[in-house]
Design an enzyme around this catalytic site. Sequence first.
Site, PDB file in Angstrom:
ATOM      1  N   LYS A  45       0.848  -1.207   0.000  1.00  0.00           N
ATOM      2  CA  LYS A  45       0.000   0.000   0.000  1.00  0.00           C
ATOM      3  C   LYS A  45       0.872   1.240   0.000  1.00  0.00           C
ATOM      4  CE  LYS A  45      -3.856  -2.292   2.201  1.00  0.00           C
ATOM      5  NZ  LYS A  45      -4.328  -2.858   3.462  1.00  0.00           N
TER       6      LYS A  45
ATOM      7  N   GLN B 227      -4.903  -1.527   9.548  1.00  0.00           N
ATOM      8  CA  GLN B 227      -4.770  -2.873   8.988  1.00  0.00           C
ATOM      9  C   GLN B 227      -5.362  -3.916   9.952  1.00  0.00           C
ATOM     10  OE1 GLN B 227      -3.427  -3.657   5.843  1.00  0.00           O
ATOM     11  NE2 GLN B 227      -4.202  -5.697   6.312  1.00  0.00           N
TER      12      GLN B 227
ATOM     13  N   ASP C 166     -11.512   2.719   3.742  1.00  0.00           N
ATOM     14  CA  ASP C 166     -11.778   1.276   3.663  1.00  0.00           C
ATOM     15  C   ASP C 166     -13.284   0.998   3.589  1.00  0.00           C
ATOM     16  OD1 ASP C 166      -9.888  -0.681   3.428  1.00  0.00           O
ATOM     17  OD2 ASP C 166      -9.390  -0.758   5.564  1.00  0.00           O
TER      18      ASP C 166
END
Length: 298
Positions: A54, A98, A121
Amino acid sequence: MTANIIDGKAFALGLRERIATQVATFREATGRVPGLAVVLVGEDPASAVYVRNKHKATVAAGMASFEHKLSAHTSQADLLALVDQLNADPAVDGILVQLPLPGHIDERAVITRIDPDKDVDGFHPVNAGRLATGLEGFVPCTPLGCLMLLKDQLGDLAGLDAVVIGRSNIVGKPMAQLLVKESCTVTVAHSKTRDLSSVVKRADIVVAAVGRPEMVKGEWIKPGACVIDVGINREPAQPGGSNGRLVGDVDFAGALSVAGAITPVPGGVGPMTIAVLLRNTMISAHRREDVSYDKDAW
Ligand code: NAD
């Protein structure tokens, strides 16, 4: 019939190039670049690889990447304090924590602490509600990437029968919502579904997000159907010590001679997730600076 193999890698690359061009335009208009903050707690090796990828992709698109690597013993209070700090930071347009988090931390408490307008997200309940009710918000990256591949392949999806196998909050449920929004007739199958093979057999679109290697058999697929395989499963290591191969939730070889189109694993849905994360961050930056944007362009 041999199915068209959908090249998610090439599609994602094109998307990332369009995003990079837009970053340059945004920078000229505002004097700053979009920023993505990624928080990693602990040393889970798979998570470390995702976070590294990422970071690389964010920098390659010309955006700012803020990495926060915390020890596995970080307290929930300290993690929430970091989220508060990122929520307040004007240089941060997107925040990603994460998952999975270490067992002593309540994932739900962390996700709901992220400002919904920086939740790139799309996991915050406010964004899940926005998706369900047709409001503008952030859509989880993997299902949105699947939808992009489906529309690229099939064009208008209205009236098609779609089956989503899996009902998780991050893939199955938002995928089903997106397909309903496209006017598909949607069935959500899951671990308690009876006679899954005949449910799949009716579908023009099959999205498999289960996490069971090659569970969906070629003979279940309706001839000509479009098959999106989200599953990423690693087969056991080989006797020589080399890593086992990656396989999806669909028996790719079996489906290839029946389906109209199918995503491979790897190289199908996987590359789309990071590309859509960059897109969501880009959109967040435009909204926060009140710069107009065309969400369909990227
Ligand atoms: P999950 O474990 O949260 O959910 C799995 C779902 O499958 C559940 O809803 C369950 O009801 C259903 N299920 C389990 N057994 C079943 C059965 N026998 N028949 C029908 N349904 C069954 O998983 P998830 O987070 O949604 O991920 C699913 C898969 O997608 C995993 O392999 C994961 O690694 C992969 N994934 C890939 C990406 C990507 O970027 N490509 C992103 C997220 C997840």
